[in-house]
Design an enzyme around this catalytic site. Structure first.
Site, PDB file in Angstrom:
ATOM      1  N   CYS A 126       0.828  -1.207   0.000  1.00  7.19           N
ATOM      2  CA  CYS A 126       0.000   0.000   0.000  1.00  7.19           C
ATOM      3  C   CYS A 126       0.860   1.253   0.000  1.00  7.19           C
ATOM      4  O   CYS A 126       1.740   1.409   0.852  1.00  7.19           O
ATOM      5  CB  CYS A 126      -0.911   0.000   1.233  1.00  7.19           C
ATOM      6  SG  CYS A 126      -1.927   1.486   1.367  1.00  7.19           S
ATOM      7  N   CYS A 141      -3.295  -0.382   8.932  1.00  8.63           N
ATOM      8  CA  CYS A 141      -2.624  -1.668   8.783  1.00  8.63           C
ATOM      9  C   CYS A 141      -1.289  -1.652   9.526  1.00  8.63           C
ATOM     10  O   CYS A 141      -0.477  -0.754   9.320  1.00  8.63           O
ATOM     11  CB  CYS A 141      -2.379  -1.983   7.314  1.00  8.63           C
ATOM     12  SG  CYS A 141      -3.879  -2.292   6.365  1.00  8.63           S
ATOM     13  N   ASP A 171     -19.786 -13.500  23.107  1.00  6.13           N
ATOM     14  CA  ASP A 171     -18.964 -12.746  22.153  1.00  6.13           C
ATOM     15  C   ASP A 171     -18.888 -11.313  22.663  1.00  6.13           C
ATOM     16  O   ASP A 171     -19.516 -10.411  22.112  1.00  6.13           O
ATOM     17  CB  ASP A 171     -19.606 -12.823  20.761  1.00  6.13           C
ATOM     18  CG  ASP A 171     -18.749 -12.171  19.682  1.00  6.13           C
ATOM     19  OD1 ASP A 171     -17.633 -11.725  19.990  1.00  6.13           O
ATOM     20  OD2 ASP A 171     -19.218 -12.107  18.522  1.00  6.13           O
ATOM     21  N   CYS A 188     -12.074 -10.986  20.069  1.00  9.69           N
ATOM     22  CA  CYS A 188     -11.285 -10.249  19.081  1.00  9.69           C
ATOM     23  C   CYS A 188     -10.037  -9.630  19.706  1.00  9.69           C
ATOM     24  O   CYS A 188      -9.270  -8.973  19.016  1.00  9.69           O
ATOM     25  CB  CYS A 188     -12.130  -9.162  18.419  1.00  9.69           C
ATOM     26  SG  CYS A 188     -12.737  -7.915  19.579  1.00  9.69           S
TER      27      CYS A 188
END
Length: 442
Positions: free
Chosen positions: A81, A92, A368, A395
Site C-alpha cells: 500500500c 494496517c 462474544d 477479538c
C-alpha cells in the site's frame, strides 16, 4: 512542591535491535540506556533507526517508528500500500511483513498473552499454535486480500476522505484502500467531496447487493448532494441525539451467513470479513456439539447470528435466550429470529439482565463480548450455571486470556482454542475458545 518539567523526546532517533512482537502492532526494543521502545514498522531481529513519536524523559516506555532499516528480516517485504509506513495511515500494522509472517506474529502475541494472563501454554489451551487464514486469503507476498466490508473514512477540513494516522486525529488522504472489499471500493468514496462531514462509513453486505453509506456531519454541517457510483441507502448520524436517521433507501443491510439472511440496522455490528460469520459459526458449533432439546445462552448476541445457529440445531424442544444491550440490534435480532418460537431476546447489559432471569443452569453458553472482555464477575456467574460447554468468541487476545484465567479460577478448563486471521494486514486476531468443567478431566 512543584513537579519538575519533563523533556519531550519526540523526534529523537535511536539505533536499536528489535526484540519480540508485542500486543498492539509493534515490537519491543531498548535503547543503549535501557529505555523501552514500542516500535512500529519493524520486525523481530531487525536492526533499525527508531524515531520517537510519543514520550518524554522518565516515561516507562516510548513509542517510535522504524524510519530506516539497517538489517532487514527475511520476513520483510515492501509494503504493497502506498499509504502505509511511518507517519502515514494507521489502519494496517503489518503491511511490511509476508502474509505467513503476519500470522506467526499474531500467534506469538496470543501465546504470550495466554501464558502471562491465563497461565496457559498452547498445549494446555488445546491450541496447535497456528493462526489460520480465512478461505481465499492465503495469497503470495505482495498480494493483499480485499476483505474489509465496512470502512469508516475520516474527512479532512477540505472535504477529502481518508483514514486516520496511527494514534492521531490527522487524516491521511487516500485514493483507494487496498484491503477494502470490492463492494466498498465500487462506491468511489475517495473521489467525492465530503465538505461538512466528520466521517463517511461505507458498508458492502455479504450475500446481498445491499450497499449503505452512513454520514456523520460536523456541527452545523449539511448533508452533501453526492451521487455515488452505485445505488445505496444513505443514513445520517445525529451526534447530539445519538440517533441514526434514514435519508434514502432501507435503514438496514441484509447479511448472509449460516444459510440465513440477517437484517443489520444502520450502525449495527456485523463481522467485517466476508468469511468471518460463517467461519466463527462453524468453529462455535463444532466446539459445542449442540444436542436436540438443550437450553442455551447467547450473550452479547448482536443481531442473533449465534442464537439462530443454536436454535436451528437444538430443534423444536430446545430453547435459546439472547442478551444484547443495543436497542436497534435487539430489534434486528427479534426480526431475524421470528421463525424460532423458543428463542427469546432480552435487552440490557449481560451483568444486569442475566441475574434477573432466574436461570440457575444451562447446557450451552456462547459469549462474544466487546473488546474489553466479559470480566471477573460475569465469568463467575456464568461458571455457576454449570454449562457442559462454553464457547468464547474474542477479538482481543489480552481480554480473552484474562477471562480464561477467571474461568480457570471458577472450575472451567479450555478444551480447545482456534485462532483465525480475519483481519489481514492488521495486528487483530479472532479466537474461539471452547471450555468445559475441569472435573471432566484432561
Amino acid at each position: 512542591m512543584q513537579a519538575e518539567p519533563t523533556t519531550s523526546l519526540v523526534g529523537e532517533e535511536y539505533e536499536v535491535e528489535i526484540g519480540p512482537v508485542a500486543h498492539g502492532g509493534h515490537c519491543i526494543a531498548r535503547t543503549a540506556e535501557g529505555q523501552v521502545l514500542f516500535v512500529r514498522h519493524a520486525l523481530p531481529g531487525e536492526r533499525v533507526v527508531a524515531k520517537v513519536t510519543e514520550g518524554e524523559e522518565g516515561a516507562r516506555f516510548l513509542r517510535a517508528d522504524a524510519v530506516r532499516i539497517l538489517e532487514a528480516s527475511k520476513d520483510r517485504i515492501e509494503a504493497p500500500c502506498p499509504f502505509a509506513g511511518p507517519g502515514r495511515c494507521g489502519g494496517c500494522d503489518w503491511q511490511h511483513a509476508k502474509p505467513g509472517a503476519q500470522r506467526r506474529l499474531k500467534a506469538d502475541v496470543l501465546a504470550e498473552q495466554l501464558r502471562r494472563l491465563a497461565g496457559l501454554t498452547p498445549e494446555e489451551a488445546g491450541w496447535d499454535g497456528t493462526v489460520v487464514p480465512a478461505e481465499g486469503d492465503k495469497l503470495p507476498a505482495g498480494e493483499v486480500p480485499q476483505w474489509r466490508t465496512r470502512v469508516q473514512y475520516a474527512v479532512d477540513a477540505e472535504g477529502h476522505a481518508g483514514l486516520r494516522r496511527h494514534r492521531s486525529h490527522e487524516v491521511e488522504r487516500i485514493d483507494h484502500c487496498m484491503i477494502a472489499a470490492p463492494g466498498v471500493s465500487e462506491l468511489g468514496i475517495e473521489k467525492h467531496d465530503w465538505a461538512g462531514m466528520e466521517s463517511v462509513e461505507a458498508i458492502a453486505a455479504t450475500g446481498s447487493q445491499d450497499r449503505q453509506v452512513i454520514l456523520t456531519p460536523r456541527p452545523g454541517g449539511r448533508l452533501p448532494l453526492v451521487e455515488l457510483d452505485k445505488p445505496v441507502s444513505v443514513m445520517r448520524v445525529d451526534e447530539k441525539a445519538g440517533g441514526v436517521h434514514r435519508v434514502h433507501g432501507r435503514p438496514f443491510v441484509r447479511e448472509r451467513a449460516d444459510g440465513r439472511t440477517h437484517r443489520v440496522g444502520a450502525g449495527g455490528f456485523w463481522q467485517v470479513h466476508p468469511k468471518a460469520a460463517d467461519t466463527l459459526v462453524t468453529a462455535v458449533m463444532q466446539g459445542l456439539l449442540p444436542r436436540k432439546g438443550e437450553m442455551a445462552l447467547d450473550l452479547y448476541c448482536g443481531v442473533g447470528l449465534f442464537a439462530g445457529a443454536l436454535a436451528d440445531r437444538l430443534g423444536d424442544k430446545g430453547a435459546v435466550l439472547g442478551i444484547e444491550s443495543g436497542k436497534r440490534a435487539v430489534e434486528d435480532a427479534r426480526h431475524n429470529l421470528a421463525d424460532f418460537p423458543r428463542v427469546r431476546i432480552e435487552q440490557g447489559k449481560v451483568e444486569s439482565v442475566l441475574p434477573r432471569t432466574g436461570i440457575t443452569e444451562v447446557d450451552l453458553i456462547v459469549l462474544d463480548p466487546p473488546r474489553a472482555g466479559a470480566g471477573r464477575d460475569t465469568v463467575k456467574h456464568l461458571a455457576s450455571l454449570r454449562a457442559r460447554r462454553i464457547a468464547y468468541v474474542a477479538c482481543d487476545p489480552a481480554a480473552l486470556a484474562r477471562d480464561l484465567g477467571y474461568f480457570g479460577e471458577n472450575g472451567y478448563r479450555v478444551r480447545m482454542l482456534r485462532a483465525f486471521d480475519l483481519f489481514p494486514m492488521t495486528h487483530h486476531v479472532e479466537c474461539v475458545a471452547i471450555l468445559e468443567p475441569a472435573e471432566k478431566g484432561i
